[in-house]
Design a protein around this motif. Structure first.
Motif, PDB file in Angstrom:
ATOM      1  N   LEU A  96       0.750  -1.318   0.117  1.00  0.00           N
ATOM      2  CA  LEU A  96       0.069  -0.046  -0.177  1.00  0.00           C
ATOM      3  C   LEU A  96       0.534   1.166  -0.006  1.00  0.00           C
ATOM      4  O   LEU A  96       0.582   2.186  -1.026  1.00  0.00           O
ATOM      5  N   SER A  97       1.795   1.347   0.739  1.00  0.00           N
ATOM      6  CA  SER A  97       2.708   2.540   0.902  1.00  0.00           C
ATOM      7  C   SER A  97       3.648   2.414  -0.521  1.00  0.00           C
ATOM      8  O   SER A  97       3.283   3.520  -1.073  1.00  0.00           O
ATOM      9  N   ASN A  98       4.179   1.432  -1.153  1.00  0.00           N
ATOM     10  CA  ASN A  98       4.124   1.871  -2.704  1.00  0.00           C
ATOM     11  C   ASN A  98       3.807   2.159  -3.907  1.00  0.00           C
ATOM     12  O   ASN A  98       4.143   2.789  -4.597  1.00  0.00           O
ATOM     13  N   ALA A  99       2.062   2.132  -3.292  1.00  0.00           N
ATOM     14  CA  ALA A  99       1.241   2.247  -4.138  1.00  0.00           C
ATOM     15  C   ALA A  99       0.672   4.006  -4.913  1.00  0.00           C
ATOM     16  O   ALA A  99       0.660   4.390  -5.423  1.00  0.00           O
ATOM     17  N   MET A 100       0.539   3.844  -2.601  1.00  0.00           N
ATOM     18  CA  MET A 100       0.258   4.805  -2.436  1.00  0.00           C
ATOM     19  C   MET A 100       1.977   6.440  -3.090  1.00  0.00           C
ATOM     20  O   MET A 100       1.201   7.314  -3.562  1.00  0.00           O
ATOM     21  N   ARG A 101       2.822   6.250  -2.711  1.00  0.00           N
ATOM     22  CA  ARG A 101       3.711   6.260  -3.524  1.00  0.00           C
ATOM     23  C   ARG A 101       3.595   6.790  -4.910  1.00  0.00           C
ATOM     24  O   ARG A 101       4.173   8.130  -5.604  1.00  0.00           O
ATOM     25  N   LYS A 102       3.750   5.935  -5.544  1.00  0.00           N
ATOM     26  CA  LYS A 102       3.724   5.786  -6.796  1.00  0.00           C
ATOM     27  C   LYS A 102       2.836   6.932  -7.828  1.00  0.00           C
ATOM     28  O   LYS A 102       2.197   7.283  -8.501  1.00  0.00           O
ATOM     29  N   THR A 103       1.363   6.331  -7.021  1.00  0.00           N
ATOM     30  CA  THR A 103      -0.007   7.052  -7.376  1.00  0.00           C
ATOM     31  C   THR A 103      -0.219   8.679  -6.630  1.00  0.00           C
ATOM     32  O   THR A 103      -0.460   9.710  -7.384  1.00  0.00           O
ATOM     33  N   GLN A 104       1.333   8.863  -6.502  1.00  0.00           N
ATOM     34  CA  GLN A 104       0.901  10.477  -4.980  1.00  0.00           C
ATOM     35  C   GLN A 104      -0.398  11.238  -4.968  1.00  0.00           C
ATOM     36  O   GLN A 104      -0.937  12.072  -4.776  1.00  0.00           O
ATOM     37  N   THR A 105      -0.877   9.979  -3.595  1.00  0.00           N
ATOM     38  CA  THR A 105      -1.654  10.114  -2.961  1.00  0.00           C
ATOM     39  C   THR A 105      -1.367   9.221  -1.378  1.00  0.00           C
ATOM     40  O   THR A 105      -0.410   9.390  -1.687  1.00  0.00           O
ATOM     41  N   ARG A 106      -2.476   9.878  -0.514  1.00  0.00           N
ATOM     42  CA  ARG A 106      -2.117  10.267   0.762  1.00  0.00           C
ATOM     43  C   ARG A 106      -2.500   9.069   0.952  1.00  0.00           C
ATOM     44  O   ARG A 106      -2.295   8.494   2.022  1.00  0.00           O
ATOM     45  N   THR A 107      -3.461   8.582   0.484  1.00  0.00           N
ATOM     46  CA  THR A 107      -3.804   7.179   1.727  1.00  0.00           C
ATOM     47  C   THR A 107      -4.502   5.872   0.857  1.00  0.00           C
ATOM     48  O   THR A 107      -4.397   6.015  -0.240  1.00  0.00           O
ATOM     49  N   ARG A 108      -4.826   4.564   1.248  1.00  0.00           N
ATOM     50  CA  ARG A 108      -4.755   4.067   0.024  1.00  0.00           C
ATOM     51  C   ARG A 108      -6.184   3.941   0.101  1.00  0.00           C
ATOM     52  O   ARG A 108      -5.811   3.487  -1.500  1.00  0.00           O
ATOM     53  N   HIS A 109      -7.302   4.433   0.231  1.00  0.00           N
ATOM     54  CA  HIS A 109      -8.178   4.397  -0.718  1.00  0.00           C
ATOM     55  C   HIS A 109      -7.893   5.084  -1.584  1.00  0.00           C
ATOM     56  O   HIS A 109      -8.792   5.280  -2.578  1.00  0.00           O
ATOM     57  N   GLU A 110      -7.471   6.501  -1.475  1.00  0.00           N
ATOM     58  CA  GLU A 110      -7.003   7.763  -3.045  1.00  0.00           C
ATOM     59  C   GLU A 110      -6.278   6.638  -3.837  1.00  0.00           C
ATOM     60  O   GLU A 110      -6.329   7.103  -4.579  1.00  0.00           O
TER      61      GLU A 110
END
Length: 121
Positions: A96-110
């Motif tokens: 989830l952390s990697n996905a948030m970094r790659k999508t430049q979002t703040r939460t897993r839902h975002e």
């Protein structure tokens, strides 16, 4: 595979599983019949529009990150995601952390929403 999820990410996953045909449920019934006939004759049939999108798709997420975001989008907690995907909770948090970094979002839902809007899920 007759699906309502005719998106590049779903196509890639289906192809990895050995699917020989891929068409949207939204297709005209006559077209679906033609696809079934082609498959029955031993030919492969993949929706050309989805196939073209899959080729040019620039999804930065790994398959596992996509899996975790797909389950996240269904509203499950980290513990539930871990149980459903047979992963440790820490591993789910890392994905989830990697996905948030790659999508430049703040939460897993975002991140899940972003991935869905980009047809990565």
């Amino acid at each position: 595979m007759l699906t309502r999820h005719a998106r590049p990410g779903v196509l890639r996953k289906a192809l990895k599983l050995g699917v020989q045909g891929f068409v949207s449920k939204a297709a005209e019934p006559a077209h679906i019949t033609e696809v079934i006939a082609a498959l029955h004759a031993g030919r492969r049939w993949i929706d050309p529009e989805v196939s073209a999108l899959a080729v040019v798709d620039d999804c930065p997420l790994t398959d596992r990150e996509v899996d975790v975001l797909r389950v996240t989008a269904d509203g499950y907690s980290v513990a539930d995601i871990a149980a459903r995907l047979h992963l440790a909770e820490g591993t789910v948090r890392n994905y989830l952390s990697n996905a948030m970094r790659k999508t430049q979002t703040r939460t897993r839902h975002e991140a899940a929403r972003y991935a869905r809007e980009h047809d990565w899920l």
